[in-house]
Design a protein around this motif. Structure first.
Motif, PDB file in Angstrom:
ATOM      1  N   SER A   1      59.652  63.631  46.960  1.00  0.00           N
ATOM      2  CA  SER A   1      59.687  63.503  45.500  1.00  0.00           C
ATOM      3  C   SER A   1      58.281  63.673  44.936  1.00  0.00           C
ATOM      4  O   SER A   1      57.294  63.748  45.688  1.00  0.00           O
ATOM      5  CB  SER A   1      60.237  62.124  45.121  1.00  0.00           C
ATOM      6  OG  SER A   1      59.328  61.121  45.525  1.00  0.00           O
ATOM      7  N   SER A   2      58.222  63.722  43.615  1.00  0.00           N
ATOM      8  CA  SER A   2      56.901  63.892  42.977  1.00  0.00           C
ATOM      9  C   SER A   2      56.023  62.680  43.243  1.00  0.00           C
ATOM     10  O   SER A   2      54.802  62.792  43.398  1.00  0.00           O
ATOM     11  CB  SER A   2      57.085  64.092  41.477  1.00  0.00           C
ATOM     12  OG  SER A   2      57.711  62.956  40.917  1.00  0.00           O
ATOM     13  N   PHE A   3      56.642  61.505  43.379  1.00  0.00           N
ATOM     14  CA  PHE A   3      55.858  60.309  43.678  1.00  0.00           C
ATOM     15  C   PHE A   3      55.233  60.410  45.058  1.00  0.00           C
ATOM     16  O   PHE A   3      54.060  60.079  45.255  1.00  0.00           O
ATOM     17  CB  PHE A   3      56.760  59.079  43.589  1.00  0.00           C
ATOM     18  CG  PHE A   3      56.048  57.813  43.924  1.00  0.00           C
ATOM     19  CD1 PHE A   3      55.205  57.196  42.999  1.00  0.00           C
ATOM     20  CD2 PHE A   3      56.201  57.229  45.170  1.00  0.00           C
ATOM     21  CE1 PHE A   3      54.549  56.034  43.316  1.00  0.00           C
ATOM     22  CE2 PHE A   3      55.540  56.080  45.491  1.00  0.00           C
ATOM     23  CZ  PHE A   3      54.713  55.467  44.556  1.00  0.00           C
TER      24      PHE A   3
ATOM     25  N   LEU B   1      47.851  55.137  37.658  1.00  0.00           N
ATOM     26  CA  LEU B   1      47.825  53.686  37.894  1.00  0.00           C
ATOM     27  C   LEU B   1      47.564  52.908  36.612  1.00  0.00           C
ATOM     28  O   LEU B   1      48.149  51.846  36.385  1.00  0.00           O
ATOM     29  CB  LEU B   1      46.748  53.328  38.927  1.00  0.00           C
ATOM     30  CG  LEU B   1      47.106  53.523  40.396  1.00  0.00           C
ATOM     31  CD1 LEU B   1      45.927  53.140  41.261  1.00  0.00           C
ATOM     32  CD2 LEU B   1      48.313  52.689  40.772  1.00  0.00           C
ATOM     33  N   ASN B   2      46.684  53.457  35.746  1.00  0.00           N
ATOM     34  CA  ASN B   2      46.339  52.736  34.519  1.00  0.00           C
ATOM     35  C   ASN B   2      47.534  52.620  33.579  1.00  0.00           C
ATOM     36  O   ASN B   2      47.566  51.728  32.734  1.00  0.00           O
ATOM     37  CB  ASN B   2      45.197  53.459  33.799  1.00  0.00           C
ATOM     38  CG  ASN B   2      43.872  53.167  34.461  1.00  0.00           C
ATOM     39  OD1 ASN B   2      43.816  52.340  35.363  1.00  0.00           O
ATOM     40  ND2 ASN B   2      42.832  53.862  34.034  1.00  0.00           N
ATOM     41  N   GLN B   3      48.512  53.554  33.741  1.00  0.00           N
ATOM     42  CA  GLN B   3      49.684  53.472  32.862  1.00  0.00           C
ATOM     43  C   GLN B   3      50.737  52.514  33.380  1.00  0.00           C
ATOM     44  O   GLN B   3      51.650  52.138  32.653  1.00  0.00           O
ATOM     45  CB  GLN B   3      50.289  54.865  32.686  1.00  0.00           C
ATOM     46  CG  GLN B   3      49.389  55.775  31.869  1.00  0.00           C
ATOM     47  CD  GLN B   3      49.945  57.170  31.778  1.00  0.00           C
ATOM     48  OE1 GLN B   3      51.097  57.369  31.380  1.00  0.00           O
ATOM     49  NE2 GLN B   3      49.151  58.158  32.147  1.00  0.00           N
TER      50      GLN B   3
ATOM     51  N   ALA C   1      58.151  50.115  40.641  1.00  0.00           N
ATOM     52  CA  ALA C   1      56.848  50.782  40.493  1.00  0.00           C
ATOM     53  C   ALA C   1      56.979  52.263  40.800  1.00  0.00           C
ATOM     54  O   ALA C   1      56.446  53.121  40.096  1.00  0.00           O
ATOM     55  CB  ALA C   1      55.828  50.130  41.423  1.00  0.00           C
ATOM     56  N   LYS C   2      57.730  52.555  41.876  1.00  0.00           N
ATOM     57  CA  LYS C   2      57.928  53.954  42.265  1.00  0.00           C
ATOM     58  C   LYS C   2      58.655  54.723  41.162  1.00  0.00           C
ATOM     59  O   LYS C   2      58.265  55.836  40.778  1.00  0.00           O
ATOM     60  CB  LYS C   2      58.758  53.984  43.550  1.00  0.00           C
ATOM     61  CG  LYS C   2      58.501  55.210  44.405  1.00  0.00           C
ATOM     62  CD  LYS C   2      59.564  55.350  45.451  1.00  0.00           C
ATOM     63  CE  LYS C   2      59.267  54.588  46.724  1.00  0.00           C
ATOM     64  NZ  LYS C   2      60.327  54.781  47.743  1.00  0.00           N
ATOM     65  N   LYS C   3      59.708  54.078  40.629  1.00  0.00           N
ATOM     66  CA  LYS C   3      60.486  54.691  39.566  1.00  0.00           C
ATOM     67  C   LYS C   3      59.625  54.982  38.335  1.00  0.00           C
ATOM     68  O   LYS C   3      59.655  56.083  37.758  1.00  0.00           O
ATOM     69  CB  LYS C   3      61.622  53.734  39.201  1.00  0.00           C
ATOM     70  CG  LYS C   3      62.792  54.346  38.505  1.00  0.00           C
ATOM     71  CD  LYS C   3      63.862  53.263  38.380  1.00  0.00           C
ATOM     72  CE  LYS C   3      64.898  53.603  37.343  1.00  0.00           C
ATOM     73  NZ  LYS C   3      65.829  52.457  37.158  1.00  0.00           N
ATOM     74  N   HIS C   4      58.834  53.966  37.988  1.00  0.00           N
ATOM     75  CA  HIS C   4      57.979  54.075  36.819  1.00  0.00           C
ATOM     76  C   HIS C   4      56.933  55.174  36.998  1.00  0.00           C
ATOM     77  O   HIS C   4      56.708  56.002  36.099  1.00  0.00           O
ATOM     78  CB  HIS C   4      57.274  52.720  36.594  1.00  0.00           C
ATOM     79  CG  HIS C   4      56.929  52.456  35.175  1.00  0.00           C
ATOM     80  ND1 HIS C   4      57.793  51.832  34.293  1.00  0.00           N
ATOM     81  CD2 HIS C   4      55.819  52.739  34.467  1.00  0.00           C
ATOM     82  CE1 HIS C   4      57.235  51.730  33.123  1.00  0.00           C
ATOM     83  NE2 HIS C   4      56.019  52.270  33.187  1.00  0.00           N
ATOM     84  N   ALA C   5      56.367  55.217  38.197  1.00  0.00           N
ATOM     85  CA  ALA C   5      55.322  56.224  38.468  1.00  0.00           C
ATOM     86  C   ALA C   5      55.919  57.626  38.440  1.00  0.00           C
ATOM     87  O   ALA C   5      55.298  58.576  37.943  1.00  0.00           O
ATOM     88  CB  ALA C   5      54.684  55.945  39.824  1.00  0.00           C
ATOM     89  N   THR C   6      57.144  57.755  38.982  1.00  0.00           N
ATOM     90  CA  THR C   6      57.799  59.059  38.970  1.00  0.00           C
ATOM     91  C   THR C   6      58.014  59.539  37.543  1.00  0.00           C
ATOM     92  O   THR C   6      57.806  60.714  37.214  1.00  0.00           O
ATOM     93  CB  THR C   6      59.159  58.975  39.699  1.00  0.00           C
ATOM     94  OG1 THR C   6      58.992  58.273  40.911  1.00  0.00           O
ATOM     95  CG2 THR C   6      59.706  60.343  40.004  1.00  0.00           C
ATOM     96  N   LYS C   7      58.436  58.602  36.701  1.00  0.00           N
ATOM     97  CA  LYS C   7      58.636  58.950  35.284  1.00  0.00           C
ATOM     98  C   LYS C   7      57.344  59.438  34.652  1.00  0.00           C
ATOM     99  O   LYS C   7      57.306  60.468  33.953  1.00  0.00           O
ATOM    100  CB  LYS C   7      59.152  57.729  34.554  1.00  0.00           C
ATOM    101  CG  LYS C   7      59.894  58.052  33.275  1.00  0.00           C
ATOM    102  CD  LYS C   7      60.125  56.791  32.491  1.00  0.00           C
ATOM    103  CE  LYS C   7      61.539  56.285  32.586  1.00  0.00           C
ATOM    104  NZ  LYS C   7      61.710  54.986  31.903  1.00  0.00           N
ATOM    105  N   ILE C   8      56.287  58.746  34.949  1.00  0.00           N
ATOM    106  CA  ILE C   8      54.989  59.128  34.383  1.00  0.00           C
ATOM    107  C   ILE C   8      54.573  60.511  34.874  1.00  0.00           C
ATOM    108  O   ILE C   8      54.099  61.366  34.109  1.00  0.00           O
ATOM    109  CB  ILE C   8      53.917  58.077  34.756  1.00  0.00           C
ATOM    110  CG1 ILE C   8      54.182  56.750  34.027  1.00  0.00           C
ATOM    111  CG2 ILE C   8      52.513  58.552  34.400  1.00  0.00           C
ATOM    112  CD1 ILE C   8      53.456  55.585  34.619  1.00  0.00           C
ATOM    113  N   LEU C   9      54.796  60.750  36.177  1.00  0.00           N
ATOM    114  CA  LEU C   9      54.394  62.039  36.745  1.00  0.00           C
ATOM    115  C   LEU C   9      55.220  63.172  36.160  1.00  0.00           C
ATOM    116  O   LEU C   9      54.694  64.249  35.868  1.00  0.00           O
ATOM    117  CB  LEU C   9      54.560  62.010  38.268  1.00  0.00           C
ATOM    118  CG  LEU C   9      53.504  61.183  39.013  1.00  0.00           C
ATOM    119  CD1 LEU C   9      53.948  60.929  40.437  1.00  0.00           C
ATOM    120  CD2 LEU C   9      52.162  61.885  38.988  1.00  0.00           C
TER     121      LEU C   9
END
Lengths: 289, 166
Positions: free
Chosen positions: A18-20, B112-114, B154-162
């Motif tokens: 995934s992108s993560f 990370l800051n977001q 956290a993973k979900k949130h980071a994926t959204k940001i990316l």
């Protein structure tokens, strides 16, 4: 990114990243910022400052906890004994009070001039009126004055002179005045309270000089207890310009007097600071030998 | 176990872990000045609470706990300040030591800051330091289930940001 494989099933064997996962792989490889060189020194410095603070705080605590006075002197022993009976503020207060009382006793014991009470005769006679049944009223005095041969009639009208004569009746009970004081001499119980404190009869006589500076006066007379308030008896001599003087031989005791200027004006001694009220608004000078 | 460590012991600990604490705080807060402050405060707290240390757990994990708590305190303090006068503080935040802050800023720190601080912590510990769930639960003093939940979020949130970035 597609989790489904060719058979349209979820592929668990080889999941595509995934992108993560991509991001985290890159981030792991990314270098972290190097810490500054003086970081160790700064951390040590901060700990030393903290230690210094703790040290001062600890010192303050020990000062608060330890008793401030050690029993190494008599004074501190005394304080400790006081503290054992009372808490500290009370002990201090007691010490101060004891000190003040001691100072007061010492000061009272000293024979200072101002520690002696100066009582005017009229005050004494007022304070013990029951023991003095012989005191003359103002009318009686004026009656006796009018019949007195020694006193000229025109003088008896002046208030000052009446005051003086009235004082005389209270003060000099042992004087040989015939007319007014006949009351006193006939008294079978002569009062002792009103005379004992200002007349101390002693055989030794002293020479006393009375001086007054009066440049414009023509005649000056000295009138007082010692000449039974006779205004013509003692005349002062002019020794210099404006200075009048007379010398008297007086036995020990307390005397009151005034100057009579030009036969009219009554004047207390300006150089004598011990003044006594005669009880009728005037002021006599007092001298104690 | 001494009530307070002597100077040699303390300086050895600082020598060993100061870089680690600095980088950890840098990851959490994202700038050099805060990271330095957190490092200093961490070692003062370490000195204060030396007698409360549990011998069985590793010193590094314990230092990590202190550093994370310290950075959380600082983060909350700054957040409270920034809520009051955000515009005013932004001007003061801008001039920074860019030589220290620049590397991998875009790649890691922007994302990370977001994230919120809790997510930053679990990502840092799980992915960058590769600690186990149990260890993370010990360090953060939370349950293992909560660690897993936070990791997932956290993973979900980071994926959204990316995905937004792309």
């Amino acid at each position: 990114m597609n989790p489904l494989n060719s058979k349209n099933h979820l592929d668990f064997t080889n999941p595509s990243p995934s992108s993560f996962d991509v991001w985290i792989e890159g981030a792991k490889k990314a270098p972290l910022p190097a810490p500054p060189e003086n970081l160790n020194h700064q951390c040590l410095q901060a700990i030393h400052e903290y230690k210094a603070q703790q040290h001062t705080a600890g010192n303050f605590k020990t000062i608060l906890n330890t008793p401030s006075i050690e029993a190494n002197s008599i004074w501190s022993r005394f304080e400790l004994i006081l503290q054992s009976f009372f808490p500290r503020p009370v002990g201090l207060m007691l010490t101060v009070i004891l000190l003040l009382v001691g100072i007061g006793i010492w000061f009272n014991g000293r024979q200072t001039s101002f520690s002696k009470p100066t009582l005017s005769p009229i005050q004494v006679s007022q304070s013990t009126p029951s023991t003095l049944p012989h005191i003359l009223t103002k009318e009686q005095i004026s009656d006796s004055l009018s019949t007195n041969e020694n006193v000229p009639p025109q003088v008896s009208q002046t208030p000052q002179f009446i005051n003086s004569q009235e004082t005389l009746t209270h003060t000099t009970s042992k004087s040989p005045e015939k007319t007014i004081l006949s009351h006193l001499s006939q008294n079978p119980h002569p009062p002792t309270t009103d005379t004992s404190h200002y007349t101390h009869p002693s055989p030794v006589t002293k020479k006393v000089q009375f001086r007054i500076h009066l440049p414009s006066a023509e005649t000056v007379h000295l009138v007082g207890d010692f000449n039974q308030w006779d205004k013509d008896q003692l005349q002062l001599k002019k020794i210099e310009a404006g200075i009048w003087e007379i010398s008297l031989d007086l036995s020990g005791g307390s005397y009151q007097y005034q100057f009579l200027i030009n036969g009219k004006i009554w004047q207390a001694d300006p150089n004598n600071t011990s003044l006594v009220e005669d009880g009728f608004g005037g002021i006599n000078s007092s001298i104690t030998l | 176990m001494n009530s307070s460590p002597d100077d040699a012991e303390m300086s050895a600990v600082i020598q060993q872990y100061s870089g680690y604490v600095y980088q950890l705080a840098w990851r959490m807060l994202g700038n050099a000045q805060d990271a330095r402050d957190v490092a200093q405060d961490t070692f003062i707290k370490l000195y204060q609470n030396w007698d409360k240390r549990i011998e069985s757990s590793s010193l590094k994990n314990w230092i990590c706990t202190i550093a994370l708590n310290t950075s959380r305190d600082l983060y909350r303090k700054q957040k409270r300040l920034k809520l009051g006068n955000e515009k005013f503080l932004r001007d003061f935040d801008e001039p920074q030591d860019f030589t220290e802050d620049l590397p991998n800023k875009d790649l890691v720190q922007n994302v990370l800051n977001q994230l919120s601080l809790e997510f930053r912590m679990v990502i840092q510990l799980f992915y960058f330091e590769e600690k186990s769930i149990k260890e993370i639960a010990e360090i953060l003093e939370i349950s293992e289930v909560l660690v897993k939940v936070r990791l997932f979020r956290a993973k979900k949130h980071a994926t959204k940001i990316l995905s937004v970035k792309k």
